[in-house]
Design a protein around this motif. Sequence first.
Motif, PDB file in Angstrom:
ATOM      1  N   ARG A  75       0.805  -1.219   0.000  1.00  0.00           N
ATOM      2  CA  ARG A  75       0.000   0.000   0.000  1.00  0.00           C
ATOM      3  C   ARG A  75       0.842   1.275   0.000  1.00  0.00           C
ATOM      4  O   ARG A  75       0.303   2.368   0.030  1.00  0.00           O
ATOM      5  CB  ARG A  75      -0.945  -0.005   1.200  1.00  0.00           C
ATOM      6  N   ASN A  76       2.175   1.089  -0.021  1.00  0.00           N
ATOM      7  CA  ASN A  76       3.071   2.252  -0.019  1.00  0.00           C
ATOM      8  C   ASN A  76       2.714   3.198   1.120  1.00  0.00           C
ATOM      9  O   ASN A  76       2.584   4.412   0.935  1.00  0.00           O
ATOM     10  CB  ASN A  76       2.995   2.990  -1.368  1.00  0.00           C
ATOM     11  N   THR A  77       2.546   2.621   2.297  1.00  0.00           N
ATOM     12  CA  THR A  77       2.082   3.367   3.450  1.00  0.00           C
ATOM     13  C   THR A  77       2.976   3.104   4.645  1.00  0.00           C
ATOM     14  O   THR A  77       3.384   1.976   4.900  1.00  0.00           O
ATOM     15  CB  THR A  77       0.628   2.973   3.794  1.00  0.00           C
ATOM     16  N   LEU A  78       3.262   4.161   5.359  1.00  0.00           N
ATOM     17  CA  LEU A  78       4.062   4.109   6.576  1.00  0.00           C
ATOM     18  C   LEU A  78       3.113   4.116   7.772  1.00  0.00           C
ATOM     19  O   LEU A  78       2.084   4.800   7.745  1.00  0.00           O
ATOM     20  CB  LEU A  78       4.977   5.338   6.629  1.00  0.00           C
ATOM     21  N   HIS A  79       3.464   3.359   8.814  1.00  0.00           N
ATOM     22  CA  HIS A  79       2.639   3.324  10.018  1.00  0.00           C
ATOM     23  C   HIS A  79       3.471   3.644  11.251  1.00  0.00           C
ATOM     24  O   HIS A  79       4.688   3.436  11.261  1.00  0.00           O
ATOM     25  CB  HIS A  79       2.000   1.938  10.197  1.00  0.00           C
ATOM     26  N   LEU A  80       2.787   4.110  12.266  1.00  0.00           N
ATOM     27  CA  LEU A  80       3.402   4.274  13.579  1.00  0.00           C
ATOM     28  C   LEU A  80       2.394   3.778  14.612  1.00  0.00           C
ATOM     29  O   LEU A  80       1.369   4.422  14.831  1.00  0.00           O
ATOM     30  CB  LEU A  80       3.779   5.728  13.856  1.00  0.00           C
ATOM     31  N   GLN A  81       2.679   2.627  15.185  1.00  0.00           N
ATOM     32  CA  GLN A  81       1.842   2.089  16.247  1.00  0.00           C
ATOM     33  C   GLN A  81       2.320   2.671  17.564  1.00  0.00           C
ATOM     34  O   GLN A  81       3.485   2.494  17.926  1.00  0.00           O
ATOM     35  CB  GLN A  81       1.924   0.562  16.277  1.00  0.00           C
ATOM     36  N   MET A  82       1.420   3.351  18.259  1.00  0.00           N
ATOM     37  CA  MET A  82       1.783   4.022  19.500  1.00  0.00           C
ATOM     38  C   MET A  82       0.989   3.396  20.645  1.00  0.00           C
ATOM     39  O   MET A  82      -0.241   3.474  20.661  1.00  0.00           O
ATOM     40  CB  MET A  82       1.483   5.520  19.397  1.00  0.00           C
ATOM     41  N   ASN A  83       1.700   2.779  21.555  1.00  0.00           N
ATOM     42  CA  ASN A  83       1.082   2.148  22.723  1.00  0.00           C
ATOM     43  C   ASN A  83       1.532   2.851  23.998  1.00  0.00           C
ATOM     44  O   ASN A  83       2.511   3.598  23.990  1.00  0.00           O
ATOM     45  CB  ASN A  83       1.458   0.669  22.784  1.00  0.00           C
ATOM     46  N   SER A  84       0.813   2.582  25.068  1.00  0.00           N
ATOM     47  CA  SER A  84       1.151   3.165  26.375  1.00  0.00           C
ATOM     48  C   SER A  84       1.373   4.674  26.257  1.00  0.00           C
ATOM     49  O   SER A  84       2.371   5.211  26.765  1.00  0.00           O
ATOM     50  CB  SER A  84       2.410   2.487  26.935  1.00  0.00           C
TER      51      SER A  84
END
Length: 121
Positions: A75-84
């Motif tokens: 998908r040519n997509t960057l992600h940032l999973q943010m926890n806590s």
Amino acid sequence: VQLQASGGGLVQAGGSLRLSCAASGRIFSRYSTAWFRQGPGKEREFVAGIRWISGSTVYADSVKGRFTISGDFARNTLHLQMNSLKPEDTAIYYCATRDGPVTATSQYDYWGQGTQVTVSS
């Protein structure tokens, strides 16, 4: 090249959010991409970066162990999973891309418009 960041919102401390950054006009896998943030009254700071071709990642000390940067090649997509999440994570989050290795400086060629993340205590 256009970068479109999304996924921000209001969340309570301890909660999670996932940011996304979709690119047009550039194939992310050939470059480095990163997330920066700018909190109220603060300077913009580096959060995390990824060199897609090698998969190598870099994180700011303040988010290590809580945030995860990743890329979706299809998908040519960057992600940032943010926890806590913490109240001090409150900021506008920007995605950026550059031709070269990940750097914590602002030397990126293209920037997204930002997405607001607000963490309440």
